[in-house]
Design a protein around this motif. Structure first.
Motif, PDB file in Angstrom:
ATOM      1  N   UNK A 371      75.772   0.538 -64.624  1.00  0.00           N
ATOM      2  CA  UNK A 371      75.822   1.569 -63.589  1.00  0.00           C
ATOM      3  C   UNK A 371      74.629   2.508 -63.737  1.00  0.00           C
ATOM      4  N   UNK A 372      74.059   2.920 -62.607  1.00  0.00           N
ATOM      5  CA  UNK A 372      72.886   3.792 -62.618  1.00  0.00           C
ATOM      6  C   UNK A 372      73.216   5.198 -62.106  1.00  0.00           C
ATOM      7  N   UNK A 373      74.485   5.567 -62.123  1.00  0.00           N
ATOM      8  CA  UNK A 373      74.861   6.888 -61.631  1.00  0.00           C
ATOM      9  C   UNK A 373      74.353   7.972 -62.576  1.00  0.00           C
ATOM     10  N   UNK A 374      74.022   9.125 -61.986  1.00  0.00           N
ATOM     11  CA  UNK A 374      73.575  10.278 -62.761  1.00  0.00           C
ATOM     12  C   UNK A 374      74.289  11.524 -62.245  1.00  0.00           C
ATOM     13  N   UNK A 375      74.272  12.572 -63.038  1.00  0.00           N
ATOM     14  CA  UNK A 375      74.904  13.823 -62.631  1.00  0.00           C
ATOM     15  C   UNK A 375      74.351  14.276 -61.282  1.00  0.00           C
ATOM     16  N   UNK A 376      75.273  14.633 -60.379  1.00  0.00           N
ATOM     17  CA  UNK A 376      74.879  15.094 -59.059  1.00  0.00           C
ATOM     18  C   UNK A 376      74.843  14.010 -58.001  1.00  0.00           C
ATOM     19  N   UNK A 377      74.896  12.741 -58.415  1.00  0.00           N
ATOM     20  CA  UNK A 377      74.863  11.634 -57.452  1.00  0.00           C
ATOM     21  C   UNK A 377      76.170  11.541 -56.667  1.00  0.00           C
ATOM     22  N   UNK A 378      76.044  11.179 -55.406  1.00  0.00           N
ATOM     23  CA  UNK A 378      77.223  10.774 -54.632  1.00  0.00           C
ATOM     24  C   UNK A 378      77.478   9.309 -54.952  1.00  0.00           C
ATOM     25  N   UNK A 379      78.705   8.984 -55.340  1.00  0.00           N
ATOM     26  CA  UNK A 379      79.003   7.625 -55.786  1.00  0.00           C
ATOM     27  C   UNK A 379      80.219   7.078 -55.053  1.00  0.00           C
ATOM     28  N   UNK A 380      80.139   5.821 -54.638  1.00  0.00           N
ATOM     29  CA  UNK A 380      81.298   5.105 -54.126  1.00  0.00           C
ATOM     30  C   UNK A 380      81.983   4.429 -55.307  1.00  0.00           C
ATOM     31  N   UNK A 381      83.274   4.643 -55.428  1.00  0.00           N
ATOM     32  CA  UNK A 381      84.025   4.157 -56.583  1.00  0.00           C
ATOM     33  C   UNK A 381      85.051   3.128 -56.134  1.00  0.00           C
ATOM     34  N   UNK A 382      84.943   1.916 -56.665  1.00  0.00           N
ATOM     35  CA  UNK A 382      85.903   0.860 -56.349  1.00  0.00           C
ATOM     36  C   UNK A 382      87.187   1.079 -57.140  1.00  0.00           C
ATOM     37  N   UNK A 383      88.323   0.926 -56.461  1.00  0.00           N
ATOM     38  CA  UNK A 383      89.632   1.145 -57.076  1.00  0.00           C
ATOM     39  C   UNK A 383      90.377  -0.182 -57.144  1.00  0.00           C
ATOM     40  N   UNK A 384      90.846  -0.538 -58.327  1.00  0.00           N
ATOM     41  CA  UNK A 384      91.718  -1.705 -58.465  1.00  0.00           C
ATOM     42  C   UNK A 384      93.109  -1.273 -58.003  1.00  0.00           C
ATOM     43  N   UNK A 385      93.360  -1.395 -56.705  1.00  0.00           N
ATOM     44  CA  UNK A 385      94.614  -0.875 -56.148  1.00  0.00           C
ATOM     45  C   UNK A 385      95.826  -1.719 -56.541  1.00  0.00           C
ATOM     46  N   UNK A 386      95.590  -2.844 -57.194  1.00  0.00           N
ATOM     47  CA  UNK A 386      96.712  -3.632 -57.703  1.00  0.00           C
ATOM     48  C   UNK A 386      97.252  -3.090 -59.012  1.00  0.00           C
ATOM     49  N   UNK A 387      96.557  -2.085 -59.585  1.00  0.00           N
ATOM     50  CA  UNK A 387      96.965  -1.553 -60.888  1.00  0.00           C
ATOM     51  C   UNK A 387      97.313  -0.068 -60.845  1.00  0.00           C
ATOM     52  N   UNK A 388      97.424   0.498 -59.646  1.00  0.00           N
ATOM     53  CA  UNK A 388      97.726   1.920 -59.577  1.00  0.00           C
ATOM     54  C   UNK A 388      99.207   2.164 -59.855  1.00  0.00           C
TER      55      UNK A 388
END
Length: 420
Positions: A371-388
């Motif tokens: 992952x190349x995310x850094x502080x302040x970045x807007x990020x799309x986050x994938x959710x494993x909705x089968x495990x919530x």
């Protein structure tokens, strides 16, 4: 050897403080049972009642087939390992291990054989002539274990035995104790505040809260199928993310509305929760474990209806993974369970009052190392909705097959009604 059985066991102190309530727990012969929970939950009191160091106020306690409510501690045939090691500084390792046998007037030859066998098992043979001050913390803990082993008791009782060790040594000693218990096959009750210890060591884990057992199950079952919000929030590191959500019917399935986001719930979640139909249109607590969240750039197969959007506020690179803290436009879940969990880790001040709070929740995800995310970045986050996980916002109970509590009925009201 023998098992340990609690039948409605309770402890009330002279000032009226109730430390343990109606404890029903059967620990079979040879099982490694871990008692875990926040500070003050009653786990150590329960252990001390088994040891005979605390009187039992109510109920029946058995070791093997014998009721031990009135049996003095010295006659219970148990061995206890303390947090402080409790070694005699003026005695050698050999004499510390042999001390209990000599008190029992065990024959000298048998004492010597048992001590040397225990020392061999624990890797202490070369240290038998040393005094405790010449030993490391891990070696002192082994001596304390050796003193318990030579007794050949019906049960081992361990009260946070690793809390004085550094992090690396604790990991090593966890494995050693679990391996030793498996080899000896002695019933063991192990008390810890550290849920990682509980999950890695116990055959089963008993989670306690305010003197009451919440759930008793194998570690993986606790993790995958917690019976209530408290267990779900206590087990797991980093802790489960919890936000308010509204359950709706969408496209022939169920969707959780999380702030401005819509998460299509997986078929596995729905199949495990037949009671979910009763929650359509109601607010629930949605629990998402950090490992169920991934940088969407690394999971292109995840559809938009299984994603959240947030702003990264903290990035913790750990080599094998990146722990990302990100803010999401959604209301944080606030219940008494969540406040207690926050209080246990000293973060209660950051929890808003019930019904109040910002329309923003800080969530934690365990992203892949690419992952190349850094502080302040807007990020799309994938959710494993089968495990919530989904919990009743009023009672805190996990939503599986049970009927929901009537609106406005809190767990405290239910408990008071039951006691009345």
């Amino acid at each position: 050897m023998g098992g340990v059985t609690f039948e409605g066991v309770g402890k009330v102190y002279a000032d009226g403080t109730r430390a343990v309530s109606g404890m029903d727990l059967e620990i079979p012969d040879g099982e490694f049972m871990v008692l875990v929970g926040p500070s003050g939950c009653g786990k150590t009191t329960a252990l001390r009642m088994v040891a005979g160091l605390e009187e039992i106020s109510e109920g029946v306690l058995r070791i093997g087939e014998r009721v031990v409510n009135r049996v003095p501690a010295r006659d219970r045939d148990i061995a206890m390992v303390f947090q402080s090691y409790a070694l005699y500084p003026h005695l050698t390792v050999y004499d510390n291990i042999a001390f209990g046998l000599r008190l029992r007037k065990t024959p000298k030859d048998e004492t010597d054989q048992r001590v040397r066998e225990a020392a061999e098992i624990l890797g202490l043979s070369a240290l038998l002539d040393r005094k405790p001050r010449a030993l490391s913390g891990g070696q002192r803990q082994r001596v304390a274990m050796g003193r318990a082993i030579v007794r050949q008791p019906q049960a081992f009782l361990m009260d946070e035995p690793l809390s004085n060790l550094d992090a690396k040594l604790r990991v090593h000693m966890r494995a050693e104790i679990a391996e030793l218990q498996n080899e000896l096959g002695v019933t063991t009750i192990y008390v810890t505040h550290d849920q990682v210890e509980a999950m890695t060591m116990g055959d089963r884990v008993a989670v306690m809260r305010k003197g009451t057992l919440q759930q008793v199950a194998p570690p993986q079952e606790l993790y995958e199928r917690p019976v209530n919000l408290f267990v779900g929030g206590f087990i797991g590191s980093p802790a489960m993310n919890m936000v308010e959500a509204t359950v709706e019917r969408r496209n022939g399935g169920f969707t959780a509305l999380v702030g401005r986001h819509e998460l299509a719930l997986g078929e596995r979640v729905v199949s495990m929760r037949p009671a979910l139909e009763s929650y359509v249109g109601r607010t629930v607590v949605l629990g998402i474990r950090p490992e169920s969240l991934e940088d969407a750039a690394l999971a292109p197969e995840v559809s938009p209806d299984r994603q959240l959007k947030g702003v990264v506020v903290l990035r913790e690179p750990l080599g094998s993974e990146i722990v990302a803290h990100f803010d999401v436009d959604a209301r944080p879940a606030v219940t008494e369970d969540i406040r207690e969990l926050a209080r246990d880790v000293g973060q209660e001040a950051g929890v808003p009052s019930v019904g109040e709070g910002p329309e923003k929740t800080t969530m934690v995800g365990r992203f892949g190392p690419r992952s190349r995310v850094h502080n302040g970045d807007v990020v799309n986050v994938a959710v494993d909705t089968g495990s919530v996980h989904l919990f009743d916002a009023e009672t805190g109970d996990a939503i599986y097959a049970q009927e929901p509590a009537s609106a406005g009925t809190t767990r405290i009201q239910q408990r008071e009604g039951a006691e009345a």
